[in-house]
Write a protein that holds these residues in place. Sequence first.
Motif, mmCIF file in Angstrom:
data_model
loop_
_atom_site.group_PDB
_atom_site.id
_atom_site.type_symbol
_atom_site.label_atom_id
_atom_site.label_comp_id
_atom_site.label_asym_id
_atom_site.label_seq_id
_atom_site.Cartn_x
_atom_site.Cartn_y
_atom_site.Cartn_z
ATOM 1 N N LYS A 225 0.835 -1.212 0.000
ATOM 2 C CA LYS A 225 0.000 0.000 0.000
ATOM 3 C C LYS A 225 0.862 1.251 0.000
ATOM 4 N N GLU A 226 1.925 1.237 0.808
ATOM 5 C CA GLU A 226 2.837 2.387 0.862
ATOM 6 C C GLU A 226 3.536 2.598 -0.483
ATOM 7 N N LYS A 227 3.925 1.474 -1.122
ATOM 8 C CA LYS A 227 4.581 1.576 -2.430
ATOM 9 C C LYS A 227 3.618 2.140 -3.480
ATOM 10 N N ILE A 228 2.366 1.705 -3.419
ATOM 11 C CA ILE A 228 1.363 2.214 -4.362
ATOM 12 C C ILE A 228 1.211 3.722 -4.186
ATOM 13 N N GLN A 229 1.096 4.168 -2.937
ATOM 14 C CA GLN A 229 0.952 5.601 -2.668
ATOM 15 C C GLN A 229 2.156 6.377 -3.194
ATOM 16 N N LYS A 230 3.343 5.848 -2.945
ATOM 17 C CA LYS A 230 4.564 6.526 -3.386
ATOM 18 C C LYS A 230 4.624 6.602 -4.916
ATOM 19 N N LEU A 231 4.343 5.492 -5.577
ATOM 20 C CA LEU A 231 4.411 5.455 -7.039
ATOM 21 C C LEU A 231 3.343 6.347 -7.686
ATOM 22 N N ARG A 232 2.152 6.409 -7.102
ATOM 23 C CA ARG A 232 1.101 7.279 -7.638
ATOM 24 C C ARG A 232 1.481 8.743 -7.482
ATOM 25 N N GLN A 233 2.100 9.093 -6.371
ATOM 26 C CA GLN A 233 2.538 10.478 -6.165
ATOM 27 C C GLN A 233 3.641 10.858 -7.144
ATOM 28 N N GLU A 234 4.412 9.860 -7.592
ATOM 29 C CA GLU A 234 5.440 10.109 -8.606
ATOM 30 C C GLU A 234 4.848 10.197 -10.006
ATOM 31 N N GLY A 235 3.550 9.850 -10.146
ATOM 32 C CA GLY A 235 2.885 9.945 -11.431
ATOM 33 C C GLY A 235 2.874 8.660 -12.239
ATOM 34 N N GLN A 236 3.169 7.537 -11.598
ATOM 35 C CA GLN A 236 3.180 6.251 -12.300
ATOM 36 C C GLN A 236 1.756 5.818 -12.657
ATOM 37 N N SER A 237 1.611 5.112 -13.768
ATOM 38 C CA SER A 237 0.292 4.629 -14.202
ATOM 39 C C SER A 237 -0.090 3.370 -13.424
ATOM 40 N N TYR A 238 -1.387 3.033 -13.483
ATOM 41 C CA TYR A 238 -1.868 1.835 -12.804
ATOM 42 C C TYR A 238 -1.165 0.583 -13.337
ATOM 43 N N SER A 239 -1.002 0.517 -14.655
ATOM 44 C CA SER A 239 -0.397 -0.682 -15.251
ATOM 45 C C SER A 239 1.069 -0.834 -14.833
ATOM 46 N N LYS A 240 1.803 0.266 -14.751
ATOM 47 C CA LYS A 240 3.210 0.182 -14.332
ATOM 48 C C LYS A 240 3.324 -0.237 -12.881
ATOM 49 N N ILE A 241 2.454 0.295 -12.041
ATOM 50 C CA ILE A 241 2.466 -0.090 -10.621
ATOM 51 C C ILE A 241 2.112 -1.561 -10.483
ATOM 52 N N ALA A 242 1.095 -2.001 -11.245
ATOM 53 C CA ALA A 242 0.656 -3.394 -11.174
ATOM 54 C C ALA A 242 1.776 -4.352 -11.574
ATOM 55 N N SER A 243 2.490 -4.023 -12.635
ATOM 56 C CA SER A 243 3.573 -4.916 -13.063
ATOM 57 C C SER A 243 4.760 -4.862 -12.094
ATOM 58 N N ALA A 244 5.023 -3.698 -11.508
ATOM 59 C CA ALA A 244 6.133 -3.573 -10.560
ATOM 60 C C ALA A 244 5.874 -4.360 -9.284
ATOM 61 N N LEU A 245 4.623 -4.356 -8.819
ATOM 62 C CA LEU A 245 4.299 -5.033 -7.555
ATOM 63 C C LEU A 245 3.692 -6.416 -7.748
ATOM 64 N N ASN A 246 3.488 -6.802 -9.015
ATOM 65 C CA ASN A 246 2.892 -8.097 -9.338
ATOM 66 C C ASN A 246 1.510 -8.258 -8.704
ATOM 67 N N ILE A 247 0.693 -7.203 -8.861
ATOM 68 C CA ILE A 247 -0.684 -7.173 -8.360
ATOM 69 C C ILE A 247 -1.576 -6.836 -9.546
ATOM 70 N N SER A 248 -2.807 -7.313 -9.523
ATOM 71 C CA SER A 248 -3.745 -7.031 -10.602
ATOM 72 C C SER A 248 -3.955 -5.518 -10.758
ATOM 73 N N GLU A 249 -4.040 -5.080 -12.015
ATOM 74 C CA GLU A 249 -4.241 -3.655 -12.293
ATOM 75 C C GLU A 249 -5.564 -3.161 -11.696
ATOM 76 N N ASN A 250 -6.591 -3.999 -11.749
ATOM 77 C CA ASN A 250 -7.885 -3.616 -11.177
ATOM 78 C C ASN A 250 -7.809 -3.440 -9.666
ATOM 79 N N THR A 251 -6.989 -4.221 -9.012
ATOM 80 C CA THR A 251 -6.795 -4.075 -7.567
ATOM 81 C C THR A 251 -6.134 -2.732 -7.270
ATOM 82 N N ILE A 252 -5.155 -2.360 -8.090
ATOM 83 C CA ILE A 252 -4.474 -1.070 -7.925
ATOM 84 C C ILE A 252 -5.467 0.076 -8.126
ATOM 85 N N LYS A 253 -6.279 -0.017 -9.181
ATOM 86 C CA LYS A 253 -7.269 1.029 -9.463
ATOM 87 C C LYS A 253 -8.249 1.180 -8.307
ATOM 88 N N SER A 254 -8.742 0.044 -7.813
ATOM 89 C CA SER A 254 -9.707 0.079 -6.711
ATOM 90 C C SER A 254 -9.106 0.721 -5.469
#
Length: 138
Positions: A6-35
């Motif tokens: 969760k902390e990594k998602i927050q950090k990456l979103r603040q850096e402007g990363q897209s949902y798909s890039k975050i999902a592939s970096a953390l190996n989590i479903s893109e829909n989970t990241i969006k939600s």
Amino acid sequence: MTNIQKEKIQKLRQEGQSYSKIASALNISENTIKSYCRRNNLGATESTKTKTEKEIYSSCKHCGKPLTYGTKGQPKKFCSEECRRLWWKANDSKLDKKAYYHLSCAECGKEFESYGNKNRKFCSHACYINRRFKKESV
């Protein structure tokens, strides 16, 4: 999802990363990241947002009245349907229309121009009716 993720998602979103890039970096479903981002107000940051039509068109293109926007749908360009029609009617010549076809009427033989329909056979409704209901003399 762990607290570290969760902390990594927050950090990456603040850096402007897209949902798909975050999902592939953390190996989590893109829909989970969006939600997760939607629930925690981690949408696009102001710095990553591009200038949208909503910002460009603050007033009607035809009459100049201020536009009001809802929460859903495309940004408005006109205050009413009447303004939209009047603007297009006045600015019809500015459009580069490429779909004109030069055809010959199957009934009267007259040359006519059709926009957007290369399969048209008749120049008018009257010619169509004449061909369809023509009584053959015996």
